[in-house]
Enzyme design. Structure first.
Site: not given
Length: 297
Positions: A69-71
Site C-alpha cells: 500500500y506504499s504511496n
C-alpha cells in the site's frame, strides 16, 4: 513526453477551529496534497532531485522498494510514466490477486512488480540481493524505501521558504524521517519542526533524521523533535478514536485526512495544543503530505 503541471508552491490555509482558537494558537495547513494527484506532498519533493540525478547519470530505469500500500511505490510508477523511465517495484510479501488499488495504479503507469518474502526484504539493500535484481532487470537507479536519501531531504528543505506567513513551528508526519530532516534544515532562526511518528517504537527516527541531515547537509540541526506517542497501535494501524477524529475533522472542515500518516499527525497537533505544548500566540503550520485517495484512475 510532457511533464505534468505541479501546483508549487502549495497553498497555505488557516484552519478555523474553536478547539485551537480557545488556546490562542493559530493553525495553518500547508496543502502539499494539492501539488499533483499522482505526486502528492513529500513524494514529489523527495523525487524531483533524484529524477534529475538519474537522468544525469544516464539511467533509464528506476527501482525501489515498498509495501503493498506504499504511496511511494505509486509515485515512483507515476514518475516513470511522466518522465520516461522504466520502473520496477520490489514489494514486501507475497503476490495477491486481484491487485489492490495502489499496485493496480502502479502497473497501469507501467511499473513491473516483483515480490520478496519478508526475510529477503529485510536484507533488500545487501549487495547480493541488489546483484540478483540487476541480473533480473538490468541496471537501475536505486530509490530507497520511502524515497528518503540525501537528495530527497534537499527537496524537502525547500518547503519552509514557500510559507509566506510568519510562523513558529512546522509539523509533519514521519515514516522514514526524510521530510522532517529537510524541513528542519530549511527553517530560520527561532523556528522549530516537530515530526509525528506514524509507527510504533519510533524513537529510532531520531537517529535516522540525524543521519539524513549529515548526508544531505554535513551537520545536524538542533531545531527539531520527534513525537512518538500518536501511532495508534503501529504503522498502518488505526483505532476507533482516530476514525472518530477523522470523521469529525471532515465534518468541520470538509477535508478527509489520509489516515496512515496525516490524521495521526493532526490528532497529535490538536493534543499538543490542548496540553499547552503549543502556547497562546504560537503560529503552527501542519503539512498535509497526502490525500485520502484510492488511485482509482
Amino acid at each position: 513526453m510532457n511533464s505534468p503541471a505541479f501546483r508549487l508552491p502549495s497553498p497555505i490555509e488557516e484552519l478555523h477551529d474553536e478547539r485551537v482558537r480557545r488556546h490562542g494558537v493559530r493553525l495553518y495547513l500547508k496543502r502539499d496534497d494539492l501539488i499533483h494527484p499522482e505526486f502528492t506532498g513529500n513524494k514529489w519533493r523527495k523525487l524531483r532531485y533524484n529524477l534529475a540525478a538519474a537522468k544525469e547519470q544516464g539511467h533509464s530505469r528506476l527501482l525501489t522498494f515498498g509495501g503493498a500500500y506504499s504511496n511511494h511505490i505509486a509515485a515512483t510508477a507515476a514518475a516513470g510514466h511522466h518522465f520516461g523511465f522504466e520502473t520496477v517495484g520490489v514489494i514486501r510479501g507475497e503476490a495477491h490477486e486481484p491487485l489492490n488499488s495502489v499496485l493496480a495504479f502502479s502497473t497501469r503507469r507501467g511499473m513491473v512488480l516483483t515480490y520478496h518474502d519478508r526475510d529477503t526484504y529485510r536484507h533488500k539493500t545487501d549487495a547480493d540481493v541488489l546483484d540478483r535484481l540487476r541480473a533480473q532487470f538490468g541496471d537501475f537507479y536505486l530509490l530507497p524505501e520511502g524515497g528518503s536519501n540525501a537528495l530527497a531531504v534537499k527537496g524537502c528543505a525547500e518547503l519552509p521558504a514557500e510559507i509566506d506567513i510568519e510562523f513558529d513551528t512546522v509539523c509533519c508526519a514521519c515514516g522514514t524521517g526524510g521530510t522532517l530532516a529537510g524541513i528542519a534544515h530549511g527553517l530560520r532562526k527561532n523556528q522549530t519542526a516537530v515530526g509525528f511518528a506514524a509507527l510504533k517504537g519510533g524513537d529510532f527516527l531520531v537517529g535516522d533524521v540525524e543521519r539524513l541531515q549529515r548526508e544531505a547537509f554535513g551537520a545536524v540541526s538542533s531545531n527539531w523533535t520527534v513525537r512518538t506517542e500518536f501511532h495508534f497501535g503501529g504503522f498502518a494501524k488505526r483505532r476507533g478514536e482516530l476514525d472518530a477524529f477523522i470523521d469529525d475533522f471532515e465534518a468541520r472542515h470538509g477535508l478527509r485526512l489520509e489516515w496512515v500518516y496525516v490524521a495521526k499527525m493532526m490528532y497529535g497537533v490538536f493534543a499538543l495544543i490542548e496540553q499547552g505544548v503549543f502556547r497562546s500566540g504560537e503560529r503552527v503550520v501542519a503539512v498535509v503530505t497526502g490525500p485520502d485517495q484510492s488511485f482509482s484512475s
